[in-house]
Design a protein around this motif. Structure first.
Motif, PDB file in Angstrom:
ATOM      1  N   LEU A  29     -10.881  15.661  -3.411  1.00 53.59           N
ATOM      2  CA  LEU A  29      -9.501  15.701  -3.920  1.00 53.59           C
ATOM      3  C   LEU A  29      -9.390  16.734  -5.044  1.00 53.59           C
ATOM      4  O   LEU A  29     -10.336  17.484  -5.295  1.00 53.59           O
ATOM      5  N   LEU A  33       3.227   4.473  -1.269  1.00 51.76           N
ATOM      6  CA  LEU A  33       3.116   5.515  -2.284  1.00 51.76           C
ATOM      7  C   LEU A  33       4.445   5.662  -3.025  1.00 51.76           C
ATOM      8  O   LEU A  33       5.479   5.902  -2.389  1.00 51.76           O
ATOM      9  N   PRO A  34       4.443   5.519  -4.369  1.00 50.89           N
ATOM     10  CA  PRO A  34       5.688   5.754  -5.112  1.00 50.89           C
ATOM     11  C   PRO A  34       6.269   7.120  -4.731  1.00 50.89           C
ATOM     12  O   PRO A  34       5.532   8.102  -4.628  1.00 50.89           O
ATOM     13  N   LYS A  85      -7.431  -3.689  -0.581  1.00 49.88           N
ATOM     14  CA  LYS A  85      -6.480  -2.955  -1.426  1.00 49.88           C
ATOM     15  C   LYS A  85      -7.179  -2.323  -2.631  1.00 49.88           C
ATOM     16  O   LYS A  85      -6.972  -1.146  -2.962  1.00 49.88           O
ATOM     17  N   GLU A  94      -9.238   0.724  -1.531  1.00 48.47           N
ATOM     18  CA  GLU A  94      -8.473   1.949  -1.225  1.00 48.47           C
ATOM     19  C   GLU A  94      -8.205   2.743  -2.504  1.00 48.47           C
ATOM     20  O   GLU A  94      -8.426   3.948  -2.572  1.00 48.47           O
ATOM     21  N   ASN A  95      -7.738   2.039  -3.536  1.00 53.00           N
ATOM     22  CA  ASN A  95      -7.413   2.749  -4.776  1.00 53.00           C
ATOM     23  C   ASN A  95      -8.673   3.192  -5.522  1.00 53.00           C
ATOM     24  O   ASN A  95      -8.680   4.241  -6.159  1.00 53.00           O
ATOM     25  N   ARG A 103      -3.999  22.164 -13.293  1.00 49.38           N
ATOM     26  CA  ARG A 103      -3.622  21.896 -11.902  1.00 49.38           C
ATOM     27  C   ARG A 103      -3.834  23.057 -10.936  1.00 49.38           C
ATOM     28  O   ARG A 103      -3.511  22.951  -9.761  1.00 49.38           O
ATOM     29  N   ARG A 131      -9.994   6.405  -3.958  1.00 45.62           N
ATOM     30  CA  ARG A 131      -9.254   7.582  -4.432  1.00 45.62           C
ATOM     31  C   ARG A 131      -9.658   7.927  -5.865  1.00 45.62           C
ATOM     32  O   ARG A 131      -9.849   9.080  -6.211  1.00 45.62           O
ATOM     33  N   ARG A 181       0.833  -1.216   0.000  1.00 45.97           N
ATOM     34  CA  ARG A 181       0.000   0.000   0.000  1.00 45.97           C
ATOM     35  C   ARG A 181       0.857   1.252   0.000  1.00 45.97           C
ATOM     36  O   ARG A 181       0.434   2.309   0.458  1.00 45.97           O
ATOM     37  N   ILE A 187     -11.264  11.415  -7.094  1.00 45.24           N
ATOM     38  CA  ILE A 187     -10.602  12.247  -8.122  1.00 45.24           C
ATOM     39  C   ILE A 187     -11.571  12.452  -9.299  1.00 45.24           C
ATOM     40  O   ILE A 187     -11.644  13.545  -9.872  1.00 45.24           O
ATOM     41  N   VAL A 206      -5.965  10.610 -14.526  1.00 46.07           N
ATOM     42  CA  VAL A 206      -5.320   9.800 -13.483  1.00 46.07           C
ATOM     43  C   VAL A 206      -4.302   8.877 -14.133  1.00 46.07           C
ATOM     44  O   VAL A 206      -4.635   8.134 -15.054  1.00 46.07           O
ATOM     45  N   GLY A 207      -3.063   8.954 -13.653  1.00 47.71           N
ATOM     46  CA  GLY A 207      -2.009   8.119 -14.227  1.00 47.71           C
ATOM     47  C   GLY A 207      -1.442   7.142 -13.209  1.00 47.71           C
ATOM     48  O   GLY A 207      -2.006   6.946 -12.139  1.00 47.71           O
ATOM     49  N   ASP A 245      -6.431  -0.666 -10.836  1.00 46.57           N
ATOM     50  CA  ASP A 245      -7.043  -1.532  -9.817  1.00 46.57           C
ATOM     51  C   ASP A 245      -8.574  -1.509  -9.791  1.00 46.57           C
ATOM     52  O   ASP A 245      -9.201  -2.558  -9.572  1.00 46.57           O
ATOM     53  N   ILE A 266      -3.888   3.314  -9.493  1.00 50.34           N
ATOM     54  CA  ILE A 266      -5.241   3.857  -9.365  1.00 50.34           C
ATOM     55  C   ILE A 266      -5.992   3.764 -10.688  1.00 50.34           C
ATOM     56  O   ILE A 266      -7.207   3.601 -10.707  1.00 50.34           O
ATOM     57  N   PHE A 288       3.597  11.446 -14.273  1.00 52.54           N
ATOM     58  CA  PHE A 288       2.202  11.090 -13.976  1.00 52.54           C
ATOM     59  C   PHE A 288       1.697  11.757 -12.713  1.00 52.54           C
ATOM     60  O   PHE A 288       0.493  11.812 -12.463  1.00 52.54           O
TER      61      PHE A 288
END
Ligand code: SAJ
Length: 428
Positions: A266, A171-172, A222, A225-226, A424, A229, A169, A233, A272-273, A280, A277, A341
């Motif tokens: 959000l 975050l990159p 899992k 969660e994604n 953005r 989000r 879980r 978004i 979304v990249g 999944d 997300i 991304f």
């Protein structure tokens, strides 16, 4: 501690199968706690790179950790699995972009590759993000391959092999920190499977190891969660379209609505990249196509956003030409700010910003300038269509400015002259 500095433990050897964005940092974590780790990857080049103490992926603090783990002899990589006490499978679970169905072939192959070296008492953990039912599928493959051993699906707590799903879980960009601090969901096929998996993760996890009722629940946690989000978004992205039509600043709207104690929207963006997300939620849809309406629609809203941005750029270009009747399409300069991304990383894979820049470049007759402080060369997708330039050059020269990624370096910059398409909210 043993004579060789290794920990004396029920996990004398830990095998991590798949040395990518999750597997390599996880293998390195165990090794940094002085456990003997064998990393397995089908890619020979990856294995050679790691055995030299180097890394093939970019993640803050990973390079130093791999270098010292390899130098100290705790981490080695190989293309073939060896016997171990615990096996962690962290291979990709891609999906077919056309029909949105998951491809489980990497997990199947990993299970088949470790089956010959399994022995009684071993723990097998699936970490890869997977559709519900994948851990049981993996357990069935292992049982077919090793009829001489017993497995939890047939022998419950008495089985030779323990099996669990413990989804990653992290975050990159914050992997090395979040691996330690995040809570871990442990979905063992039996309570003893969960207990053994918890003992394994407690080697480096400072967060809580929380037991789910089983692997199916852990798989769904899992994915949820994604998807949560992604849906949030999508809500923000849909608001951005509605606001554009009604001439309302979407960022002002969201920040004011978020002052309500029970609202937390959000941020909109160009789409979304990433590899999580945007993928999944389809695993939920593929298993429950008649029920997962909202989750599917959210995916479609987010996937539609890059094209909406491209259409905005086309409209701005037409307006520019109408307002400057003396200039030809060849004289127009468009600047794209950011290709990654998400902000402050160098990862361009599955990036909506890159998709948008590519689309603009392909149908633009004029010049496309690209600003991306995290790369030194344009990706192949833009070769021949665009020029990589410093921020100031684009800021000064472009007629149309398209802000795509809110890198810290862009924030606080002066609003440029010309037409602005700000996905953005950097130049609000
Ligand atoms: N994004 C927006 N608006 C936002 C937040 C994000 O447009 O308000 C976009 C980003 O720009 C990016 C995409 O969403 O294109 C995904 O970025 P992210 O930072 O939300 O997530 P990832 O894909 O880097 O990592 C996610 C994380 N999941 C959650 O936060 C629930 C991470 O914890 C997971 O481990 C990871 O997926 C994974 O591997 O599944």
């Amino acid at each position: 501690m043993g004579q060789d500095g290794l920990r004396i433990s029920e996990f004398e050897r830990i095998s991590v199968v798949g040395l990518g964005y999750i597997g390599l940092p996880t293998a390195t974590m165990f090794a940094s706690r002085r456990y003997r780790v064998i990393g397995v990857d089908v890619n020979e080049k990856t294995v050679r790179t790691i055995n030299r103490g180097e890394v093939h992926i970019v993640e803050p603090d990973l390079d130093i950790a791999v270098r010292s783990a390899v130098a100290a002899g705790y981490l080695t990589a190989s293309t073939t699995p060896e016997a171990a006490d615990a096996f962690l499978i962290a291979v990709p679970t891609p999906f077919d972009n056309g029909n949105h169905l998951p491809d489980l072939s990497y997990i199947d192959a990993a299970a088949r590759s470790i089956a010959p070296v399994l022995s009684p008492g071993n723990l097998v953990v699936l970490e890869s993000t997977s559709p519900v039912g994948t851990t049981e599928r993996m357990a069935d493959i292992l049982a077919q391959e090793r009829p001489d051993l017993t497995f939890p699906q047939n022998n419950g707590e008495e089985s030779d092999i323990r099996i669990a799903h413990c989804p990653e879980r992290v975050l990159p960009g914050k992997v090395m920190l979040e691996l330690v601090t995040n809570d871990r969901v442990i979905g063992g096929m039996t309570p003893r499977c969960s207990e053994l998996a918890s003992r394994l993760y407690r080697i480096f996890v400072a967060g809580e190891c929380i037991h789910a009722s089983g692997p199916r629940a852990a798989e769904m946690v899992k994915l949820t969660e994604n998807s949560f989000r992604d849906v949030n978004i999508a809500f923000a992205n849909e608001l951005s379209l509605i606001c554009a039509r009604q001439d309302i600043d979407v960022w002002e709207l969201i920040s004011l609505a978020n002052r309500h104690p029970r609202v937390n929207i959000l941020q909109p963006g160009p789409g979304v990249g990433g590899h999580c997300i945007a993928v999944d939620p389809w695993f939920i849809v593929s298993n429950a196509p008649d029920e997962a309406h909202l989750i599917r629609t959210a995916r479609e809203v987010n996937d539609g956003k890059p094209q909406w941005v491209v259409d905005q750029v086309r409209a701005a270009l037409a307006q520019h030409l109408a307002a400057h009747r003396d200039s030809t399409p060849h004289e127009v300069t468009i600047a794209c700010y950011g290709l990654a991304f998400k902000p402050d990383i160098d990862d361009l894979r599955e990036s909506p910003a890159l998709e948008i820049a590519q689309s603009i470049g392909q149908d633009l007759k004029g010049r496309l300038l690209v600003v991306e402080p995290f790369i030194s060369r344009l990706p192949k997708a833009l070769a021949g269509y665009a020029t990589l330039v410093p921020f100031e050059a684009a800021h000064e020269k472009a007629d149309i400015h398209v802000m795509l990624v809110d890198h810290s370096a862009f924030k606080g910059s002066q609003v440029p002259d010309g037409t602005i398409i700000d996905t953005r909210g950097v130049w609000r």
